[in-house]
Design a protein around this motif. Structure first.
Motif, PDB file in Angstrom:
ATOM      1  N   PRO A  98       0.929  -1.286   0.137  1.00 16.12           N
ATOM      2  CA  PRO A  98      -0.039   0.031  -0.191  1.00 16.12           C
ATOM      3  C   PRO A  98       0.552   1.272   0.178  1.00 16.12           C
ATOM      4  CG  PRO A  98      -0.610  -1.587   1.798  1.00 16.12           C
ATOM      5  CD  PRO A  98       0.460  -2.111   1.072  1.00 16.12           C
ATOM      6  N   LEU A  99       0.629   1.745  -0.317  1.00 14.01           N
ATOM      7  CA  LEU A  99       1.481   3.531  -1.345  1.00 14.01           C
ATOM      8  C   LEU A  99       0.710   4.739  -0.282  1.00 14.01           C
ATOM      9  CD1 LEU A  99       2.311   3.506  -4.959  1.00 14.01           C
ATOM     10  CD2 LEU A  99       3.005   2.333  -3.323  1.00 14.01           C
ATOM     11  N   ASP A 100       1.923   5.759  -0.244  1.00 14.46           N
ATOM     12  CA  ASP A 100       1.986   6.640   1.304  1.00 14.46           C
ATOM     13  C   ASP A 100       0.456   7.149   0.988  1.00 14.46           C
ATOM     14  OD1 ASP A 100       3.616   5.791   2.672  1.00 14.46           O
ATOM     15  OD2 ASP A 100       4.600   7.018   1.584  1.00 14.46           O
ATOM     16  N   ASP A 101      -0.076   7.061  -0.326  1.00 19.18           N
ATOM     17  CA  ASP A 101      -1.095   8.169  -1.751  1.00 19.18           C
ATOM     18  C   ASP A 101      -2.347   6.863  -1.195  1.00 19.18           C
ATOM     19  OD1 ASP A 101      -0.775   6.462  -3.242  1.00 19.18           O
ATOM     20  OD2 ASP A 101      -0.140   7.603  -5.141  1.00 19.18           O
ATOM     21  N   GLY A 102      -2.775   5.855  -0.423  1.00 19.29           N
ATOM     22  CA  GLY A 102      -3.416   5.114  -1.388  1.00 19.29           C
ATOM     23  C   GLY A 102      -3.562   4.553  -2.342  1.00 19.29           C
ATOM     24  N   ARG A 103      -3.167   4.552  -3.315  1.00 15.84           N
ATOM     25  CA  ARG A 103      -2.932   3.486  -4.304  1.00 15.84           C
ATOM     26  C   ARG A 103      -2.549   1.914  -3.786  1.00 15.84           C
ATOM     27  NH1 ARG A 103       0.200   6.186  -9.019  1.00 15.84           N
ATOM     28  NH2 ARG A 103       1.502   6.514  -7.379  1.00 15.84           N
ATOM     29  N   LEU A 104      -2.244   0.617  -4.548  1.00 22.22           N
ATOM     30  CA  LEU A 104      -2.353  -0.590  -4.162  1.00 22.22           C
ATOM     31  C   LEU A 104      -0.747  -1.271  -5.285  1.00 22.22           C
ATOM     32  CD1 LEU A 104      -1.949  -2.870  -2.228  1.00 22.22           C
ATOM     33  CD2 LEU A 104      -3.638  -3.620  -3.587  1.00 22.22           C
ATOM     34  N   ALA A 105       0.157  -1.351  -5.202  1.00 18.96           N
ATOM     35  CA  ALA A 105       1.105  -1.994  -5.929  1.00 18.96           C
ATOM     36  C   ALA A 105       1.246  -3.549  -5.723  1.00 18.96           C
ATOM     37  CB  ALA A 105       2.879  -1.149  -5.509  1.00 18.96           C
ATOM     38  N   VAL A 106       1.457  -4.183  -6.995  1.00 19.32           N
ATOM     39  CA  VAL A 106       1.267  -5.348  -6.984  1.00 19.32           C
ATOM     40  C   VAL A 106       2.288  -6.211  -7.533  1.00 19.32           C
ATOM     41  CG1 VAL A 106       0.360  -7.956  -6.788  1.00 19.32           C
ATOM     42  CG2 VAL A 106      -1.259  -5.849  -5.543  1.00 19.32           C
ATOM     43  N   LEU A 107       3.303  -7.046  -7.001  1.00 12.34           N
ATOM     44  CA  LEU A 107       3.803  -7.881  -8.275  1.00 12.34           C
ATOM     45  C   LEU A 107       3.322  -9.073  -8.039  1.00 12.34           C
ATOM     46  CD1 LEU A 107       6.258  -8.144  -9.807  1.00 12.34           C
ATOM     47  CD2 LEU A 107       8.225  -8.076  -7.829  1.00 12.34           C
ATOM     48  N   PHE A 108       3.855 -10.067  -9.132  1.00  6.98           N
ATOM     49  CA  PHE A 108       3.313 -11.224  -8.550  1.00  6.98           C
ATOM     50  C   PHE A 108       4.889 -11.910 -10.080  1.00  6.98           C
ATOM     51  CE2 PHE A 108       1.584 -15.791  -9.179  1.00  6.98           C
ATOM     52  CZ  PHE A 108       0.546 -15.088  -8.058  1.00  6.98           C
ATOM     53  N   GLY A 109       5.338 -12.551  -9.192  1.00  5.57           N
ATOM     54  CA  GLY A 109       6.290 -13.416 -10.474  1.00  5.57           C
ATOM     55  C   GLY A 109       7.229 -15.013 -10.676  1.00  5.57           C
TER      56      GLY A 109
ATOM     57  N   GLU B  20     -15.458  -7.719  -7.325  1.00  7.95           N
ATOM     58  CA  GLU B  20     -14.534  -8.029  -8.517  1.00  7.95           C
ATOM     59  C   GLU B  20     -14.024  -8.325  -7.864  1.00  7.95           C
ATOM     60  OE1 GLU B  20     -17.318  -6.545 -11.993  1.00  7.95           O
ATOM     61  OE2 GLU B  20     -14.882  -5.485 -11.510  1.00  7.95           O
ATOM     62  N   ARG B  21     -13.077  -9.515  -8.307  1.00  7.99           N
ATOM     63  CA  ARG B  21     -12.243 -10.541  -8.470  1.00  7.99           C
ATOM     64  C   ARG B  21     -11.102 -10.492  -9.230  1.00  7.99           C
ATOM     65  NH1 ARG B  21     -14.122 -15.159  -4.781  1.00  7.99           N
ATOM     66  NH2 ARG B  21     -15.977 -15.091  -6.731  1.00  7.99           N
ATOM     67  N   LEU B  22      -9.344 -10.399  -8.965  1.00 12.23           N
ATOM     68  CA  LEU B  22      -8.807 -10.339  -9.554  1.00 12.23           C
ATOM     69  C   LEU B  22      -8.415 -12.024  -9.362  1.00 12.23           C
ATOM     70  CD1 LEU B  22      -7.136  -7.390 -11.113  1.00 12.23           C
ATOM     71  CD2 LEU B  22      -8.673  -9.057 -12.021  1.00 12.23           C
ATOM     72  N   LEU B  23      -7.871 -12.932 -10.039  1.00 15.05           N
ATOM     73  CA  LEU B  23      -6.815 -14.197  -9.733  1.00 15.05           C
ATOM     74  C   LEU B  23      -5.612 -14.368 -10.134  1.00 15.05           C
ATOM     75  CD1 LEU B  23      -6.605 -17.193  -8.781  1.00 15.05           C
ATOM     76  CD2 LEU B  23      -8.157 -17.876 -10.239  1.00 15.05           C
ATOM     77  N   PHE B  24      -4.771 -14.370  -9.351  1.00 18.19           N
ATOM     78  CA  PHE B  24      -3.208 -14.260 -10.050  1.00 18.19           C
ATOM     79  C   PHE B  24      -3.103 -16.005  -9.594  1.00 18.19           C
ATOM     80  CE2 PHE B  24      -4.206 -10.196  -8.703  1.00 18.19           C
ATOM     81  CZ  PHE B  24      -3.580  -9.489  -9.708  1.00 18.19           C
TER      82      PHE B  24
END
Length: 368
Positions: free
Chosen positions: A175-186, A298-302
């Motif tokens: 979670p970033l300070d401005d409220g955004r969410l960063a996601v890495l999946f590798g 809704e959902r995202l599946l990784f």
């Protein structure tokens, strides 16, 4: 000197900890895997031989050669010498049954001790290597969040199971300070120590770049540049990076990773990302930025390819279609419940056997 009581204690500990499943797995899982690895270079020749007896002899010869090839040169010489000495001693022992001679049996005991010493050397090497792997595993475990962070806008759940002591899969949610969410999946190419090193480099580069510029273009370009410099010719990193806004909009880049599944009302409504190269292949490459959104509920599946490519005893793959079916069983299920269901079905499908590849699953659901 080890006394009788020490051996007795070892015997009691062995039999008390031994389970029927352990012995079954020794024959049904461990031995077939060992045999497959030892004869891998000669499998096609063995299979194409029409004569059963010759197949049997070829298989045993390939296993012996495969074992010798995996020893260090000096140990290989000792192994071959011990094997031949044992063979000739056995022939000498049975050649004249009318008179008993102790010397051939003494020689056979000596060859047995040579094999035991070689086994001890290999075991010590394995213990040293295991200690290094366990250290690497502990370091890697700190990179993968055991309890994904939760935000006011998104519910996150994830699962990871490695094939070896060290894995090549990675996921992280920041979670970033401005409220955004960063996601890495590798997923680094292969598995084991080499894949774990590539994964660690990619994760460190990602975390560093997040503080500079979290946009997908900057993130992916930075990771690719670093991996091209530090990785080998086969050190690829398939990944996807998502940057979520608080209102459900996102910008994403998918680099050689299995498509991300968008689920709405229990149905797969979209697959995100296709036909792109992984990172670390070539410097200066450019990946497309994908724009989209997920509505409330809704959902995202990784998932890594270790899930869909998992095989059961009949060599059938788990497959994308089965993942889609499971995703629709309970449209109102939480992110954690969906992950738990997928993991349960995967375990049932494979019979609980050890995975051939790392398996990672993550679900990000937008809250109502």
């Amino acid at each position: 000197m080890a006394g009788f009581h020490d051996w007795l204690k070892l015997a009691k500990d062995t039999f008390s900890s031994l389970k029927t499943k352990d012995m079954t797995n020794l024959y049904a899982l461990e031995w077939p895997e060992t045999r497959k690895m030892l004869i891998a270079d000669y499998q096609s020749k063995i299979d194409n031989d029409p004569r059963r007896l010759r197949r049997f002899v070829r298989t045993r010869s390939a296993m012996l050669l495969g074992l010798a090839k995996r020893l260090a040169p000096q140990r290989r010489i000792a192994f071959i010498f011990g094997f031949l000495w044992f063979f000739f001693s056995m022939v000498d022992a049975v050649s004249d049954r009318r008179t008993f001679h102790a010397w051939p049996y003494i020689e056979m005991a000596a060859t047995f001790m040579i094999i035991v010493v070689l086994l001890a050397m290999e075991l010590i090497d394995k213990i040293k290597f295991r200690d290094e792997l366990e250290l690497a595993r502990d370091l890697q475990a700190d990179l993968i969040p055991k309890n994904p962070p939760q935000t006011d806008d998104y519910e996150i759940a994830a699962f990871n199971r490695i094939a070896n002591t060290v894995g090549g899969d990675i996921y992280d949610f920041v979670p970033l300070d401005d409220g955004r969410l960063a996601v890495l999946f590798g997923d680094a190419s292969g598995h084991g120590m080499a894949a774990g090193l590539v994964m660690a480099v990619a994760h460190a580069a990602w975390r560093t770049q997040l503080d500079v510029d979290p946009s997908p273009l900057a993130i992916i370009s930075s990771l690719n540049r670093i991996l091209c410099r530090t990785g080998g010719p086969r050190s690829f990193f398939s990944c996807c990076y998502f940057l979520f806004e608080r209102d459900g909009n996102f910008i994403a880049t998918v680099a050689g990773h299995p498509q991300i599944v968008k689920i709405a009302s229990g149905k797969v409504v979209e697959r995100i990302g296709a036909g792109s190269y992984p990172l670390g292949v070539k410097p200066g490459m450019v990946w497309q930025e994908l724009h989209g959104s997920i509505d409330r509920g809704e959902r995202l599946l990784f998932h890594s390819d270790g899930l869909t490519e998992a095989r059961n005893a009949n060599e059938r793959e788990f497959g994308d279609s089965y993942v889609d079916t499971i995703a629709g069983w309970n449209p109102a299920a939480s992110a954690a419940a969906l992950v738990e269901t997928l993991v349960g079905e995967w375990n049932l499908f494979t019979g609980g056997s050890a995975p051939e590849d790392d398996v990672s699953i993550a679900v990000i659901a937008r809250r109502w």
